[in-house]
Design an enzyme around this catalytic site. Structure first.
Site, mmCIF file in Angstrom:
data_model
loop_
_atom_site.group_PDB
_atom_site.id
_atom_site.type_symbol
_atom_site.label_atom_id
_atom_site.label_comp_id
_atom_site.label_asym_id
_atom_site.label_seq_id
_atom_site.Cartn_x
_atom_site.Cartn_y
_atom_site.Cartn_z
ATOM 1 C CB THR A 136 -35.803 -3.877 -4.770
ATOM 2 O OG1 THR A 136 -35.296 -3.856 -6.093
ATOM 3 C CG2 THR A 136 -35.791 -5.288 -4.246
ATOM 4 C CB THR A 187 -30.569 -0.245 -4.728
ATOM 5 O OG1 THR A 187 -30.824 -1.331 -5.622
ATOM 6 C CG2 THR A 187 -31.143 -0.538 -3.359
ATOM 7 C CG ASP A 188 -31.056 -0.690 -10.331
ATOM 8 O OD1 ASP A 188 -30.527 -1.372 -9.433
ATOM 9 O OD2 ASP A 188 -31.643 -1.182 -11.309
ATOM 10 C CB SER A 243 -34.438 3.860 -8.611
ATOM 11 O OG SER A 243 -33.351 2.990 -8.788
#
Ligand SMILES: *[C@@H]1O[C@H](CO)[C@@H](O)[C@H](O)[C@H]1NC(C)=O
Ligand SMILES: *[C@@H]1O[C@H](CO)[C@@H](O)[C@H](O)[C@H]1NC(C)=O
Ligand SMILES: *[C@@H]1O[C@H](CO)[C@@H](O)[C@H](O)[C@H]1NC(C)=O
Ligand SMILES: *[C@@H]1O[C@H](CO)[C@@H](O)[C@H](O)[C@H]1NC(C)=O
Ligand SMILES: *[C@@H]1O[C@H](CO)[C@@H](O)[C@H](O)[C@H]1NC(C)=O
Ligand SMILES: *[C@@H]1O[C@H](CO)[C@@H](O)[C@H](O)[C@H]1NC(C)=O
Length: 389
Positions: A67, A149-150, A114
């Site tokens: 992101t 961030t995932d 990610s």
């Protein structure tokens, strides 16, 4: 070209001299590998270099996508944007304050959300980080990795377990794409770099910097699917905060109690390790299909403190008897799974399912036996539990 937000608060400048050479961490003894040639050594491929100021430290920024490199045609969209499209050069140029803090080299390692970051990319990142800050020719003081961030906690944990020196390594992401109002990426990136070049960031393991807070990769998890304060470590908590973009640590440097570091410089690929999810009455019949499709080990994201079901335990035990390491962790993501409740099923200790998977991959890639794998997961916690007063 993308219109990037340029409303960054004046950055606190941080004058640090070039950091001392990194001290090596004790590395867990590993067995010699059987012929695995050629050893995979990815090259550091710099595509952005800032003008050099010899009185500033040198930071390598490795961009992977996510992101923080996301873009949307709408400045209010933070759900339907495309992740991983803005390149490293653009990210760095969007935060000119960085260049008053550190010399910066940038490398685009990948540009993906990610969730799609492969084991191959994770291994490549580890090798590049080791070469950049730990090797005999190490030419950087610190590394910052921009990441979606995932699965940020998975890469951060993997680096924490495979970077063999004390140099600062900081993983950073954002929850809002670069085109959003109040995009959090630019300030997070600035804070990640100020943290990376701060001498007090050494010997704390890989760090995650997001939203004015510093966490250790070993413990950090993503706790919120949407909000900017998503990262944290529920039980141990944050180890530091940023005030005016300057990091402040709550305690002197220390490493997580159960952390282990492995040298993966000779590893050329990570094995397939699967995670199966626990729920009421689960019989885990997919376990056989999982092993049949090539899984070298399985993590069970069990219920509660890693409880397994009456309907599933016989099948799980049959697989352990057949030599497949099975680790039981917990889908609760917050607490301990203690050794001993189920024969031959390995307890994950403090590690959640995704981190247990990463540790299994490392141990199997290094040729460890099931017994050695069990020791790596359980021994330190067992000795704490068996301590006398
Ligand atoms: C180089 O960095 C130092 C320390 O921050 C600063 O005082 C100096 O002005 C910088 N030099 C240039 C040419 O930007
Ligand atoms: C270096 O990176 C650039 C830009 O990402 C790419 O086009 C080039 O193929 C890379 N070179 C190597 C040797 O990987
Ligand atoms: C960098 O530092 C110089 C000298 O202090 C200052 O004039 C300049 O505005 C700073 N640049 C940014 C982008 O903060
Ligand atoms: C370090 O750099 C020197 C000079 O470029 C080179 O000869 C040597 O092989 C390098 N060592 C390592 C471990 O990469
Ligand atoms: C990697 O392989 C080389 C060559 O076989 C060997 O000398 C070295 O000790 C190995 N390193 C590790 C950490 O196993
Ligand atoms: C599943 O695999 C185990 C271990 O190889 C075997 O003992 C068991 O019979 C298998 N069960 C089924 C239903 O295939």
């Amino acid at each position: 070209m993308l219109s990037l937000p340029s409303l960054f608060a004046a950055a606190g400048l941080l004058a640090t001299s070039t950091l001392a050479a990194p001290a090596a961490l004790p590395v867990v003894e590993t067995r010699a590998l059987v012929e695995r040639a050629p050893v995979y050594t990815p090259a550091i491929n710099i595509t952005y270099s800032s003008p050099i100021n010899s009185s500033l430290p040198k930071t390598l920024i490795l961009a992977t996508g996510g992101t923080i490199a996301g873009s949307s045609s709408s400045n209010t969209d933070s759900t339907a944007y495309q992740a991983g499209v803005v390149r490293i050069e653009v990210l760095i140029q969007a935060v000119p304050e960085l260049l008053n803090i550190s010399n910066i080299d940038g490398m685009q390692v990948s540009n993906v959300g990610s969730e799609s970051l492969t084991d191959e990319i994770a291994l490549k990142l580890s090798k590049i980080v080791n070469e950049a800050v730990c090797g005999s020719n190490a030419s950087y003081d610190a590394v910052v990795i921009t990441h979606g961030t995932d699965t940020l906690e998975e890469t951060a944990f993997f680096l924490d377990a495979t970077v063999t020196c004390d140099a600062p390594v900081v993983v950073v992401g954002s929850m809002r794409p670069s085109t959003a109002i109040s995009a959090d990426g630019p300030n997070n990136l600035l804070q990640a770099v100020t943290t990376a070049v701060t001498p007090d960031s050494r010997a704390r393991g890989t760090l995650v910097v997001m939203n004015d807070r510093i966490s250790q990769a070993y413990y950090v998890i993503k706790r919120d699917q949407n909000a900017v304060q998503t990262f944290g470590a529920p039980i141990p908590g944050y180890i530091g905060a940023l005030l005016s973009d300057k990091p402040l640590y709550f305690y002197p440097a220390s490493q997580p109690t159960f952390k282990q570091v492995f040298d993966v410089s000779n590893v050329t690929e990570l094995p397939y390790v699967e995670i199966l999810y626990g729920y009421q009455g689960a019989d885990f019949h997919l376990l056989n299909a999982t092993v049949a499709s090539g899984a070298k080990a399985v993590v069970i994201a069990g219920t509660g403190a890693g409880s397994l079901t009456v309907a599933g335990i016989d099948l799980i035990q049959a697989e352990t008897a057949a030599g497949i390491p099975i680790v039981r962790s917990s889908k609760i993501n917050n607490g301990f799974v203690v050794p001993g409740d189920y024969d031959n099923v390995i307890a994950s200790g403090t590690l959640n399912p995704v981190k247990s998977r990463r540790l299994l991959q490392i141990l199997i890639a290094l040729g460890k036996s099931t017994e050695q794998i069990q020791s790596a997961f359980e021994d330190k916690l067992k000795s704490s539990l068996n301590a006398s007063y």
